[in-house]
Design an enzyme around this catalytic site. Structure first.
Site, PDB file in Angstrom:
ATOM      1  N   GLU A   1      35.482  60.474  10.654  1.00  0.00           N
ATOM      2  CA  GLU A   1      36.273  61.591  10.131  1.00  0.00           C
ATOM      3  C   GLU A   1      37.738  61.416  10.527  1.00  0.00           C
ATOM      4  OE1 GLU A   1      35.110  65.512  11.442  1.00  0.00           O
ATOM      5  OE2 GLU A   1      36.779  66.432  10.353  1.00  0.00           O
TER       6      GLU A   1
ATOM      7  N   CYS B   1      32.837  69.322  20.131  1.00  0.00           N
ATOM      8  CA  CYS B   1      31.539  69.312  20.835  1.00  0.00           C
ATOM      9  C   CYS B   1      31.367  70.483  21.773  1.00  0.00           C
ATOM     10  CB  CYS B   1      31.349  68.056  21.667  1.00  0.00           C
ATOM     11  SG  CYS B   1      32.282  66.671  21.142  1.00  0.00           S
TER      12      CYS B   1
ATOM     13  N   SER C   1      37.463  69.021  14.090  1.00  0.00           N
ATOM     14  CA  SER C   1      36.539  68.112  13.407  1.00  0.00           C
ATOM     15  C   SER C   1      35.370  68.935  12.881  1.00  0.00           C
ATOM     16  CB  SER C   1      36.031  67.073  14.411  1.00  0.00           C
ATOM     17  OG  SER C   1      34.875  66.451  13.900  1.00  0.00           O
TER      18      SER C   1
ATOM     19  N   LYS D   1      26.294  76.874  24.824  1.00  0.00           N
ATOM     20  CA  LYS D   1      25.349  76.199  23.923  1.00  0.00           C
ATOM     21  C   LYS D   1      24.274  77.157  23.434  1.00  0.00           C
ATOM     22  CE  LYS D   1      26.918  71.956  23.798  1.00  0.00           C
ATOM     23  NZ  LYS D   1      27.369  71.402  22.524  1.00  0.00           N
TER      24      LYS D   1
ATOM     25  N   GLU E   1      25.870  78.770  20.616  1.00  0.00           N
ATOM     26  CA  GLU E   1      26.009  77.812  19.517  1.00  0.00           C
ATOM     27  C   GLU E   1      24.691  77.651  18.759  1.00  0.00           C
ATOM     28  OE1 GLU E   1      26.301  73.598  20.495  1.00  0.00           O
ATOM     29  OE2 GLU E   1      27.942  73.388  19.057  1.00  0.00           O
TER      30      GLU E   1
ATOM     31  N   GLU F   1      24.802  79.506  11.010  1.00  0.00           N
ATOM     32  CA  GLU F   1      24.915  78.314  10.161  1.00  0.00           C
ATOM     33  C   GLU F   1      24.144  77.113  10.727  1.00  0.00           C
ATOM     34  OE1 GLU F   1      27.337  79.923  11.663  1.00  0.00           O
ATOM     35  OE2 GLU F   1      28.831  78.592  12.561  1.00  0.00           O
TER      36      GLU F   1
ATOM     37  N   CYS G   1      31.968  68.712  30.528  1.00  0.00           N
ATOM     38  CA  CYS G   1      30.616  69.286  30.636  1.00  0.00           C
ATOM     39  C   CYS G   1      30.059  69.189  32.056  1.00  0.00           C
ATOM     40  CB  CYS G   1      29.676  68.584  29.688  1.00  0.00           C
ATOM     41  SG  CYS G   1      30.287  68.574  28.012  1.00  0.00           S
TER      42      CYS G   1
END
Lengths: 167, 596
Positions: B286, B310, B330, B369, B372, B377, B526
């Site tokens: 990308e 991420c 991104s 997370k 997320e 979606e 992380c």
């Protein structure tokens, strides 16, 4: 909402947008709107690049800033021991009967909110109250009736006048 | 001015640099002074008063965390006066704290509880004020639970949210006895600017802020024989899990972790590192596509710099604070969500399993997370792609619940198909890792040569500095990439949202000319995530980072595009990066959220 944005931007222009400008801006909004609505605090946060939680934190810290609508005039009755000994409780009873509200409430016509406050520094001439920014001292139930009536008359006159202008 | 200050602590001489606090001086000679509001990551608050010490000759006690040592000072940290003050302070704090320790999620891992046990706090000196307070529990967020009854108002969370993340979703509201830690108008955390990063959770000394746990749901899924439970583990879990199970920071426990997961009852034990490699392929292509469209085609619709996507805390931060800049993100999903989408499609097909009988679990160093995975979606497979997200801490708890002696487990290996990874996938767990992994692949795609750094180690993007920059000039590219000849690829790496905010301000006003920015919401990336074992400090983060780079250096395959499982995935299923299936399964879109 648009009016709020203009009010906040005028206040920000006057006081600046640094963190220390927050308090005078909140005071300015309260002077204008009588309370700090969530919409108003959002606008302040935007103008000062703060989070809304930070604005809310400051707004809730100060007794003279409120985040819920209140009456046009706020009556603050000194609850400290000296005023109690000068007859504060009788005064409170009179006010509650007169206004038909309890401490913390607003009259049905939206004219008064009745609150208690810590020492007003008028211990030598208690009992004392504060109506908006105006202190009244050496009060008796009789005198408080007269004072409240004056505010009511003034309000009635004002609404009559504005009614005349409108017609 | 003297270069050092001399003082005495508990009759021992200390020699320390001027400006050091009594607390630092005491720690330098291994004297422990109890603290609650103090945290090495944060500014000094001095509000819990637990670190009070006695200065010989002075009447009043001094807060050790907030008092600099002076020449000749004599400090006592264990006098009768100090011991009494500490005990009273603890009892006062606990008079406003709901001490239902046996049903508390933090039971056994609570700093307040530890101190209460250490100082033999007793009942009865002060009235228990909890019944008089109208405490509420906010459990509406999929990530974080806030229980005001457990809060001791040390304000670590407030300082964390302000200093590390520059979000200030939490602030101090009201005053005196009513003072509390509050969101805007005391709204639920799920309705305000909270990014779910969980840094407040890792900094909270009590059970007032904890992650929402899904341990029972996962046990239930594993107990159901009709369900095939797939688990993926993030890169940063394997280098921190050991800390929660008795090891020192910085130990790589991949093999034991895999063995433990199998023993717990997961049917397929797979690796998020695999999908980290996949993320690099998709995100790297990308980036190249955007470079082509901006540099060669001069397409004004396409935005540079491109930022990584991420870190779900970072994404929600941008959605709230800079919705205008969302086109810079991104569109590649995070490794967790790429994995989830493939688990119930590609993997299910490969093992001959109906996706509707599959439960997809992830183990993450992250509380965001959880949010997320619950985004509407994230159902590309036709099902919810990731059903349950566990933090590193929750996995450790499950391992203990199962009675597994973790340290004695033999090393085991991930299952095949989606279990192999390269060193590039491993370093995703550290700040700068995604950038390094992406450059290793992008440079090679463009030039056909390895990235020109010794041993593939792109050292300038490593380390705990808040904002790092690196530039890489491309020379003699392959014919297809001719337009990149002589172009200097400018990159930036940021960790912690306070830093992200500064960089994004520059992106917004056009005062930077980066091509690619890596942003991780948590300090250290992380490895310092909100779901990692506690306590955390720069030292701990440093040790974890070293483990990650050690793991990378020891891998036979160091580049994402050489991961054989990824190569096979493209051959058999996806066909090409950014292809039709990739767009369907591996890319996503973002939504503008309210700033306030």
């Amino acid at each position: 909402m648009n009016g709020l944005r203009e009010l906040v931007s005028a206040l920000a222009q006057k006081h600046g947008t640094r963190r220390e400008s927050l308090l005078p801006i909140l005071q300015g909004i309260q002077a204008h709107e009588h309370y700090l609505s969530d919409d108003a605090m959002v606008e302040v946060a935007r103008a000062l690049d703060l989070s809304t939680a930070q604005v809310y934190g400051t707004a809730t810290f100060y007794s003279f800033l409120v985040t819920r609508p209140q009456g046009r005039h706020v009556i603050r009755l000194c609850r400290t021991i000296t005023c109690v000994m000068h007859g504060k409780n009788q005064l409170l009873k009179e006010l509650e009967t007169l206004l038909k509200v309890r401490v913390g409430e607003t009259t049905a016509d939206g004219l008064f909110t009745l609150l208690e406050t810590n020492c007003l520094g008028q211990c030598h001439q208690g009992p004392a109250i504060l109506i908006d920014d105006e202190p009244y001292t050496r009060l008796t139930p009789e005198r408080i009736r007269v004072i409240v009536a004056e505010y009511q008359q003034k309000a009635a006159l004002e609404s009559e006048n504005s009614g005349l202008i409108n017609s | 001015m003297p270069h050092t200050v001399n003082c005495q602590i508990d009759h021992l001489s200390v020699n320390i640099q001027p400006g050091a606090t009594i607390l630092e001086a005491a720690r330098s000679i291994h004297i422990q002074i109890p603290t609650l509001c103090y945290h090495s990551d944060l500014c000094v608050a001095g509000n819990c008063r637990l670190c009070m010490v006695e200065q010989v000759g002075a009447d009043r006690l001094l807060p050790a965390c907030a008092t600099p040592v002076t020449e000749g000072m004599e400090i006592l940290t264990n006098s009768q006066k100090v011991r009494h003050a500490r005990k009273v302070m603890l009892e006062l704090l606990m008079s406003e704290h709901r001490s239902d320790c046996t049903h508390c999620y933090k039971n056994g891992r609570c700093e307040l509880q530890n101190l209460a046990s250490e100082y033999l706090v007793q009942d009865g000196r002060f009235i228990d004020l909890v019944p008089f307070k109208n405490y509420t529990i906010d459990d509406l967020s999929p990530s974080i639970i806030k229980d005001d009854a457990k809060c001791i108002r040390c304000q670590r969370c407030v300082r964390t949210c302000a200093e590390i993340q520059a979000v200030s979703a939490l602030a101090v509201a009201h005053k005196g006895a009513e003072m509390k830690i509050s969101t805007f108008f005391d709204l639920p955390m799920a309705e305000v600017v909270c990014t779910n990063c969980g840094q407040c959770v890792t900094h909270c000394p009590t059970g007032a802020l904890v992650e929402k746990n899904y341990i029972d749901a996962v046990w239930q899924a594993m107990d159901d024989d009709a369900r095939h439970v797939v688990v993926q583990t993030a890169p940063a879990v394997r280098i921190a899990l050991g800390e929660a199970l008795g090891l020192e920071p910085g130990q790589i426990v991949t093999g034991k972790m895999v063995a433990a997961l199998r023993r717990l009852g997961f049917d397929s034990v797979l690796d998020t590192d695999f999908s980290a490699d996949l993320t690099i392929i998709e995100e790297g292509h990308e980036l190249l596509q955007r470079l082509r469209e901006v540099i060669r085609d001069k397409n004004p619709q396409v935005k540079l710099p491109m930022t990584t996507s991420c870190s779900p805390g970072w994404i929600k931060f941008l959605e709230h604070l800079y919705p205008d800049l969302l086109p810079h993100l991104s569109t590649a999903k995070s490794p967790q969500q790429m994995f989830g989408a493939l688990a119930k499609t590609y993997y299910a097909r490969r093992i001959g399993m109906d996706a509707k009988n599959m439960v997809s679990v992830s183990v993450m160093p992250c509380t965001a997370k959880k949010f997320e995975a619950a985004r509407p979606e994230m159902c590309a497979s036709g099902f919810r792609d990731v059903d349950y997200v566990l933090t590193t801490r929750e996995l450790a708890m499950m391992i203990r619940q199962a009675g597994i002696d973790f340290l004695s487990l033999p090393d085991d290996e991930f299952d095949s198909i989606m279990g192999q990874s390269s060193g590039a996938g491993v370093i995703f767990g550290a700040t700068g890792g995604v950038m390094e992994a992406a450059l290793r692949t992008v440079y090679e795609v463009v030039t056909g040569r390895e990235v020109p750094f010794d041993g593939l180690n792109i050292v300038p993007v490593r380390g705990l500095e808040q904002v790092k920059e690196a530039a890489l000039t491309i020379s003699s590219p392959l014919p297809e990439w001719g337009f990149l000849d002589g172009v200097t690829l400018k990159t930036c790496v940021v960790h912690g949202l306070a830093g992200a905010r500064e960089v994004m301000k520059k992106v917004a006003d056009g005062s930077c000319d980066y091509h690619f920015i890596e942003i991780m919401a948590c300090p250290g990336g992380c490895l310092g995530g909100g779901g990692q074992p506690m306590p955390v400090s720069d030292h701990v983060r440093e040790m974890r980072a070293r483990a990650i780079y050690r793991d990378d250096a020891g891998k036979a395959i160091r580049k994402s595009h050489e991961n054989p499982d990824v190569v096979k995935l493209y051959e058999d299923f996806l066909k090409e990066p950014l292809g039709h299936l990739s767009h369907q399964l591996l890319h996503t879109h973002y939504v503008a959220r309210k700033r306030y």
